[in-house]
Design a protein around this motif. Structure first.
Motif, mmCIF file in Angstrom:
data_model
loop_
_atom_site.group_PDB
_atom_site.id
_atom_site.type_symbol
_atom_site.label_atom_id
_atom_site.label_comp_id
_atom_site.label_asym_id
_atom_site.label_seq_id
_atom_site.Cartn_x
_atom_site.Cartn_y
_atom_site.Cartn_z
ATOM 1 N N GLU A 76 41.407 36.669 47.827
ATOM 2 C CA GLU A 76 42.429 37.654 47.466
ATOM 3 C C GLU A 76 41.795 38.900 46.861
ATOM 4 O OE1 GLU A 76 45.864 37.534 44.233
ATOM 5 O OE2 GLU A 76 46.334 36.229 45.929
ATOM 6 N N ASP A 77 40.758 38.690 46.070
ATOM 7 C CA ASP A 77 40.043 39.823 45.478
ATOM 8 C C ASP A 77 39.362 40.649 46.563
ATOM 9 O OD1 ASP A 77 38.821 41.417 43.407
ATOM 10 O OD2 ASP A 77 36.968 40.320 43.788
ATOM 11 N N ALA A 81 40.290 44.463 47.452
ATOM 12 C CA ALA A 81 39.249 45.488 47.340
ATOM 13 C C ALA A 81 39.067 46.225 48.663
ATOM 14 C CB ALA A 81 37.931 44.848 46.912
ATOM 15 N N HIS A 131 49.262 43.161 45.860
ATOM 16 C CA HIS A 131 49.531 43.055 44.427
ATOM 17 C C HIS A 131 50.899 42.432 44.156
ATOM 18 C CE1 HIS A 131 46.041 45.712 44.018
ATOM 19 N NE2 HIS A 131 46.008 45.315 42.760
ATOM 20 N N SER A 134 50.547 38.650 44.519
ATOM 21 C CA SER A 134 49.446 38.089 43.733
ATOM 22 C C SER A 134 49.831 36.730 43.176
ATOM 23 C CB SER A 134 49.079 39.033 42.586
ATOM 24 O OG SER A 134 48.073 38.474 41.782
ATOM 25 N N SER A 139 41.928 38.100 38.407
ATOM 26 C CA SER A 139 41.452 39.022 39.430
ATOM 27 C C SER A 139 39.937 39.080 39.415
ATOM 28 C CB SER A 139 42.028 40.419 39.177
ATOM 29 O OG SER A 139 43.426 40.405 39.276
ATOM 30 N N GLY A 140 39.368 39.187 40.598
ATOM 31 C CA GLY A 140 37.935 39.384 40.686
ATOM 32 C C GLY A 140 37.581 40.806 40.300
ATOM 33 N N SER A 143 38.883 44.144 42.315
ATOM 34 C CA SER A 143 40.283 44.571 42.256
ATOM 35 C C SER A 143 40.731 44.926 40.843
ATOM 36 C CB SER A 143 41.193 43.479 42.831
ATOM 37 O OG SER A 143 41.027 42.267 42.130
ATOM 38 N N THR A 144 39.783 44.960 39.906
ATOM 39 C CA THR A 144 40.084 45.387 38.540
ATOM 40 C C THR A 144 39.765 46.876 38.407
ATOM 41 O OG1 THR A 144 37.850 44.836 37.777
ATOM 42 C CG2 THR A 144 39.536 43.105 37.618
#
Length: 284
Positions: A76-77, A81, A131, A134, A139-140, A143-144
């Motif tokens: 997902e991350d 991204a 998002h 989610s 979150s990895g 994606s932060t």
């Protein structure tokens, strides 16, 4: 045995990905059907659409075959991204290509420009949908906010490198300083990204978070100096040549200036966020 997941292409996010793959393929097909241009910006636009098409197709295949559930990283991350990165890439391609490579009678180029904006919209929609759906897991890095800013920093610097010519800065210590800033910050941004993704920061004999703060502050200050020095020395007694045409070296100086300003803003925000994250938000 491989089990197929039809929901991956029938749900809204999957449909958006299928459409993005088709549209990005249309973009580079339209552009490839006309005479190639020697400009690095032309090559960059082609790369953008091919890159987006290839990785979107890979994501579709991996999710359709359920292989995505077996990858050794946060899927997902990764997809979030990629969608963010693809959005930024398509945005700049949608601006650069029509600016430098279209004309009133260049119908395929105009078509590619329009389709590129559609591609950008599709990737933005993917970011929103990812998002919204989610799962709530941590979150990895990519994606932060720090990860997104690192991607932006690297992207803007890459555009700077794409525009740089030796003749622009040779013989000028001030402009050489700017090139050094671009290079050093790019190397450190990439290194920090890979160290964080590989969970290698735990092996540092000191606080990596505080090291990142020091780096971010220094990088922001260095970029601010470059933001002032580059246009000051590049455009001093250097007006746009009359025979410059649609794209020439002078235009690349403008591109470098704009990207330097963008990166100065991103590095400053990165420094502020890292300080807040370590000294204030982490204590809550």
């Amino acid at each position: 045995m491989v089990f197929v997941n039809f929901k991956s292409i029938t749900q809204p996010l999957g449909i958006m990905r299928v459409m993005a793959a088709i549209v990005s393929c249309m973009c580079f097909s339209l552009v490839a059907s006309v005479k190639p241009d020697a400009s690095p910006y032309w090559g960059w636009c082609i790369f953008t659409w091919v890159f987006c098409f290839f990785f979107t197709l890979i994501i579709l295949i991996l999710e359709f075959t359920n292989v995505s559930t077996k990858v050794p990283f946060a899927w997902e991350d990764f997809t979030a991204a990629f969608a963010i990165l693809a959005s930024v890439l398509c945005l700049f391609a949608s601006i650069l290509y029509p600016t430098f490579f279209t004309c009133n009678t260049c119908y395929r180029q105009i078509g590619a420009s329009v389709v590129s904006w559609i591609c950008f919209a599709l990737y933005v929609a993917q970011v929103v949908l990812i998002h919204l759906r989610s799962t709530g897991q941590n979150s990895g890095f990519l994606s932060t906010p720090p990860g997104i800013m690192k991607m932006l920093e690297s992207f803007f610097t890459f555009l700077i490198f794409l525009s740089l010519e030796v003749s622009q800065y040779s013989g000028s210590p001030a402009l050489n300083w700017c090139v050094a800033v671009y290079s050093l910050c790019f190397i450190f941004a990439i290194a920090i990204t890979f160290l964080t993704l590989g969970n290698l920061t735990v092996y540092f004999p000191f606080s990596f978070e505080k090291f990142a703060i020091v780096y971010n502050v220094l990088a922001a200050l260095m970029y601010i100096t470059a933001m002032v020095i580059w246009p000051l020395y590049s455009f001093h007694n250097n007006k746009r040549p009359v025979d410059c045409g649609r794209l020439c070296s002078w235009d690349k100086l403008v591109m470098i200036t704009v990207m330097t300003i963008f990166n100065s803003i991103v590095y400053t925000l990165d420094a502020i966020y890292s300080i807040l994250l370590v000294f204030f938000l982490s204590n809550e």
